[in-house]
Scaffold this motif. Structure first.
Motif, mmCIF file in Angstrom:
data_model
loop_
_atom_site.group_PDB
_atom_site.id
_atom_site.type_symbol
_atom_site.label_atom_id
_atom_site.label_comp_id
_atom_site.label_asym_id
_atom_site.label_seq_id
_atom_site.Cartn_x
_atom_site.Cartn_y
_atom_site.Cartn_z
ATOM 1 N N ARG A 69 0.663 -1.162 0.232
ATOM 2 C CA ARG A 69 -0.168 -0.161 0.307
ATOM 3 C C ARG A 69 1.107 1.206 -0.034
ATOM 4 N N PHE A 70 2.265 0.611 0.772
ATOM 5 C CA PHE A 70 2.866 2.144 0.215
ATOM 6 C C PHE A 70 3.259 2.725 -0.448
ATOM 7 N N ARG A 71 3.513 1.740 -1.988
ATOM 8 C CA ARG A 71 3.674 2.203 -3.669
ATOM 9 C C ARG A 71 3.437 3.336 -3.853
ATOM 10 N N VAL A 72 2.372 3.604 -3.409
ATOM 11 C CA VAL A 72 1.776 4.758 -4.335
ATOM 12 C C VAL A 72 2.278 5.684 -3.789
ATOM 13 N N HIS A 73 3.351 5.748 -2.609
ATOM 14 C CA HIS A 73 4.184 6.633 -1.959
ATOM 15 C C HIS A 73 4.715 7.496 -2.619
ATOM 16 N N ASP A 74 5.629 8.524 -3.979
ATOM 17 C CA ASP A 74 6.342 8.834 -4.959
ATOM 18 C C ASP A 74 8.040 9.695 -3.607
ATOM 19 N N PRO A 75 8.933 9.374 -2.933
ATOM 20 C CA PRO A 75 9.359 10.303 -2.142
ATOM 21 C C PRO A 75 11.028 10.766 -3.236
ATOM 22 N N GLU A 76 10.352 11.071 -4.225
ATOM 23 C CA GLU A 76 11.125 11.586 -5.220
ATOM 24 C C GLU A 76 12.010 13.039 -4.364
ATOM 25 N N THR A 77 10.641 13.749 -4.336
ATOM 26 C CA THR A 77 11.679 15.377 -3.451
ATOM 27 C C THR A 77 11.757 15.627 -2.121
ATOM 28 N N TRP A 78 11.745 14.258 -1.733
ATOM 29 C CA TRP A 78 12.396 13.728 0.593
ATOM 30 C C TRP A 78 13.467 14.806 0.639
ATOM 31 N N LYS A 132 9.816 26.048 1.582
ATOM 32 C CA LYS A 132 8.299 26.516 1.741
ATOM 33 C C LYS A 132 7.782 26.609 0.368
ATOM 34 N N ASN A 133 9.061 27.274 -0.942
ATOM 35 C CA ASN A 133 8.678 27.194 -1.923
ATOM 36 C C ASN A 133 8.854 25.684 -2.604
ATOM 37 N N LEU A 134 9.410 25.216 -2.393
ATOM 38 C CA LEU A 134 9.532 23.864 -3.013
ATOM 39 C C LEU A 134 8.681 23.056 -2.919
ATOM 40 N N GLN A 135 7.878 23.117 -1.624
ATOM 41 C CA GLN A 135 6.380 22.298 -1.476
ATOM 42 C C GLN A 135 5.606 22.556 -2.058
ATOM 43 N N HIS A 136 5.466 24.360 -2.466
ATOM 44 C CA HIS A 136 4.576 25.119 -2.545
ATOM 45 C C HIS A 136 4.407 23.690 -4.730
ATOM 46 N N ASP A 137 5.367 24.018 -4.556
ATOM 47 C CA ASP A 137 5.258 23.326 -6.139
ATOM 48 C C ASP A 137 4.738 22.346 -6.414
ATOM 49 N N ILE A 138 5.199 21.100 -5.687
ATOM 50 C CA ILE A 138 5.317 19.382 -5.376
ATOM 51 C C ILE A 138 3.772 19.353 -5.433
ATOM 52 N N VAL A 139 3.112 18.644 -6.521
ATOM 53 C CA VAL A 139 1.980 17.994 -6.838
ATOM 54 C C VAL A 139 2.598 16.149 -7.141
ATOM 55 N N HIS A 140 1.552 15.951 -5.786
ATOM 56 C CA HIS A 140 1.480 14.327 -5.915
ATOM 57 C C HIS A 140 3.303 13.549 -6.543
ATOM 58 N N GLY A 141 4.285 14.370 -5.323
ATOM 59 C CA GLY A 141 4.926 14.323 -4.997
ATOM 60 C C GLY A 141 5.950 14.849 -5.976
ATOM 61 N N HIS A 142 6.234 15.132 -6.678
ATOM 62 C CA HIS A 142 6.733 15.742 -8.322
ATOM 63 C C HIS A 142 6.533 17.504 -8.373
ATOM 64 N N ILE A 143 7.426 18.211 -8.364
ATOM 65 C CA ILE A 143 7.682 19.733 -8.628
ATOM 66 C C ILE A 143 6.955 19.659 -10.299
ATOM 67 N N ARG A 144 6.311 20.829 -10.157
ATOM 68 C CA ARG A 144 5.421 20.601 -11.683
ATOM 69 C C ARG A 144 6.059 21.353 -12.082
#
Length: 155
Positions: free
Chosen positions: A118-127, A143-155
């Motif tokens: 069930r943890f396969r859906v989590h994407d730790p790419e930016t962690w 804060k700026n980076l977290q604002h740009d993250i959508v579903h674990g990816h930077i938009r």
């Protein structure tokens, strides 16, 4: 008869006072702030730990991110909640520095091995990137980076 009643009552009061003092001391030592314990070790002459935060300022971090930030709280990383934090900590990834030193594939395998599919859906790419910013105290960038993250990816 009243002498024995008075002495029994005095004995009970003394025992209760001793229990209260012991309870207070145990509670104090269990729940004392970790920062105070670290300050004591520094005064004793110990060097800085490798994963010690350069100059953590909880007030500044909280003001920028809009919430209270505790030292090495992995839950400030976007995508990490209490369960994932527990999995990471049980695998000795318990500081921002240690998280920043891991790649996303390794983190993902920890999650799946410990928590299941069930943890396969989590994407730790930016962690790791977020953790490095937190470790270095770059709160505005985080804060700026977290604002740009959508579903674990930077938009």
């Amino acid at each position: 008869m009243s002498n024995t009643l008075a002495s029994d009552l005095l004995f009970i009061i003394i025992v209760l006072l001793i229990a209260a003092v012991l309870g207070f001391l145990v509670g104090y030592f269990i729940h004392r702030p970790k920062a105070a314990a670290g300050d004591i070790s520094k005064e004793a002459g110990e060097g800085a730990r490798e994963d010690e935060i350069p100059s953590f300022d909880a007030k500044t971090a909280g003001a920028i991110l809009g919430k209270y930030i505790a030292t090495n709280d992995l839950k400030i990383i976007k995508g990490i909640g209490p369960v994932i934090e527990g999995i990471l900590k049980s695998n000795n990834v318990n500081t921002w520095k240690k998280l920043s030193e891991n790649d996303s594939e390794h983190i993902s395998s920890l999650l799946i091995n410990e928590g299941g599919e069930r943890f396969r859906v989590h994407d730790p790419e930016t962690w790791p990137q977020q953790a490095e910013l937190a470790f270095n105290g770059n709160w505005e960038e985080l804060k700026n980076l977290q604002h740009d993250i959508v579903h674990g990816h930077i938009r």
